[in-house]
Design a protein around this motif. Structure first.
Motif, mmCIF file in Angstrom:
data_model
loop_
_atom_site.group_PDB
_atom_site.id
_atom_site.type_symbol
_atom_site.label_atom_id
_atom_site.label_comp_id
_atom_site.label_asym_id
_atom_site.label_seq_id
_atom_site.Cartn_x
_atom_site.Cartn_y
_atom_site.Cartn_z
ATOM 1 N N GLY A 139 23.616 56.259 50.889
ATOM 2 C CA GLY A 139 24.891 54.834 50.716
ATOM 3 C C GLY A 139 23.748 54.074 49.206
ATOM 4 N N PRO A 140 23.943 53.840 48.143
ATOM 5 C CA PRO A 140 23.694 52.756 47.090
ATOM 6 C C PRO A 140 23.378 51.513 47.881
ATOM 7 N N ASN A 141 22.426 51.343 46.689
ATOM 8 C CA ASN A 141 22.011 49.359 47.545
ATOM 9 C C ASN A 141 23.516 48.877 47.309
ATOM 10 N N ALA A 142 24.061 49.145 46.249
ATOM 11 C CA ALA A 142 25.295 47.621 46.326
ATOM 12 C C ALA A 142 26.507 47.771 47.509
ATOM 13 N N ALA A 143 26.465 49.423 47.597
ATOM 14 C CA ALA A 143 27.343 49.257 49.485
ATOM 15 C C ALA A 143 26.525 49.032 50.412
ATOM 16 N N ARG A 144 25.772 48.681 50.716
ATOM 17 C CA ARG A 144 24.161 48.262 52.044
ATOM 18 C C ARG A 144 24.696 47.115 51.679
ATOM 19 N N VAL A 145 25.038 46.445 50.816
ATOM 20 C CA VAL A 145 24.925 45.271 50.260
ATOM 21 C C VAL A 145 26.101 44.172 51.043
ATOM 22 N N ILE A 146 27.278 45.396 50.158
ATOM 23 C CA ILE A 146 28.757 45.105 51.428
ATOM 24 C C ILE A 146 29.362 44.953 52.764
ATOM 25 N N ARG A 147 28.372 46.043 53.193
ATOM 26 C CA ARG A 147 28.534 46.393 54.492
ATOM 27 C C ARG A 147 28.016 45.417 55.204
ATOM 28 N N HIS A 148 26.486 45.031 54.763
ATOM 29 C CA HIS A 148 25.079 44.115 55.581
ATOM 30 C C HIS A 148 25.743 42.598 55.272
ATOM 31 N N SER A 149 26.712 42.372 54.093
ATOM 32 C CA SER A 149 26.454 40.971 54.093
ATOM 33 C C SER A 149 27.650 39.955 54.924
ATOM 34 N N ASP A 150 26.676 38.747 54.664
ATOM 35 C CA ASP A 150 27.308 37.968 55.578
ATOM 36 C C ASP A 150 28.574 37.011 54.611
ATOM 37 N N CYS A 151 28.668 37.384 53.604
ATOM 38 C CA CYS A 151 28.939 36.870 52.181
ATOM 39 C C CYS A 151 30.087 37.438 51.499
ATOM 40 N N SER A 152 30.810 36.652 50.311
ATOM 41 C CA SER A 152 31.873 37.872 49.998
ATOM 42 C C SER A 152 30.884 38.482 48.930
ATOM 43 N N VAL A 153 30.983 39.753 48.600
ATOM 44 C CA VAL A 153 30.347 40.470 47.551
ATOM 45 C C VAL A 153 31.133 40.870 45.789
ATOM 46 N N PHE A 154 30.868 40.351 44.633
ATOM 47 C CA PHE A 154 31.302 41.399 43.323
ATOM 48 C C PHE A 154 31.110 42.465 42.868
ATOM 49 N N VAL A 155 31.477 43.484 42.773
ATOM 50 C CA VAL A 155 30.946 44.672 42.524
ATOM 51 C C VAL A 155 30.721 45.064 41.022
ATOM 52 N N ILE A 156 30.010 45.683 40.518
ATOM 53 C CA ILE A 156 30.421 44.900 38.813
ATOM 54 C C ILE A 156 30.051 46.728 38.143
#
Length: 143
Positions: free
Chosen positions: A125-142
């Motif tokens: 899992g790349p960093n973006a995927a991990r941030v998405i899975r564990h974040s308490d706020c919305s994540v916008f991926v570019i």
């Protein structure tokens, strides 16, 4: 004014970093939100590799990363807008530090870039995927 927008940059892919920063600035401006820009450095001091680096290597790396963040923001956003940006450099595991900074700043949105996945990314899992899975706020991926 709404909660801050956190823009996570790697400083390794200039084209992607510029796209991520441009979109993060646009989203922050739409809400009148504070724009925070973060880069995460690996922690050389707590591992066996620390013996291979000069004593002040980490401080120099933080200074360099901060200058590179400021220069990139100035180039992409302009001097006036850059003066209002909070430039942050964290140390540790990228996704964990991004999440810590977002929580500490009270961020309402994290904007992060994603590379095209390699085979290893499907397993770890790349960093973006991990941030998405564990974040308490919305994540916008570019991409």
């Amino acid at each position: 004014m709404s909660r801050p927008v956190l823009c996570a940059l790697e400083l390794s892919d200039r084209a992607l970093d510029e796209k991520v920063l441009t979109e993060a600035a646009r989203l922050a401006e739409l809400d009148g939100a504070q724009l925070d820009v973060v880069n995460v450095l690996p922690n050389f001091g707590e591992t066996w590799v620390s013996g291979f680096f000069e004593e002040h290597h980490h401080e120099k790396a933080v200074e360099d990363a901060t200058k590179r963040l400021q220069d990139l923001c100035s180039k992409v956003l302009g001097e006036e807008r850059n003066a209002k940006v909070r430039h942050l450099v964290a140390t540790g595991t990228a996704y964990q530090e991004i999440l810590k900074v977002a929580e500490t700043a009270g961020s309402g949105l994290i904007v992060i870039g994603a590379h095209k996945p390699d085979l290893k990314d499907y397993l770890l899992g790349p960093n973006a995927a991990r941030v998405i899975r564990h974040s308490d706020c919305s994540v916008f991926v570019i991409r």
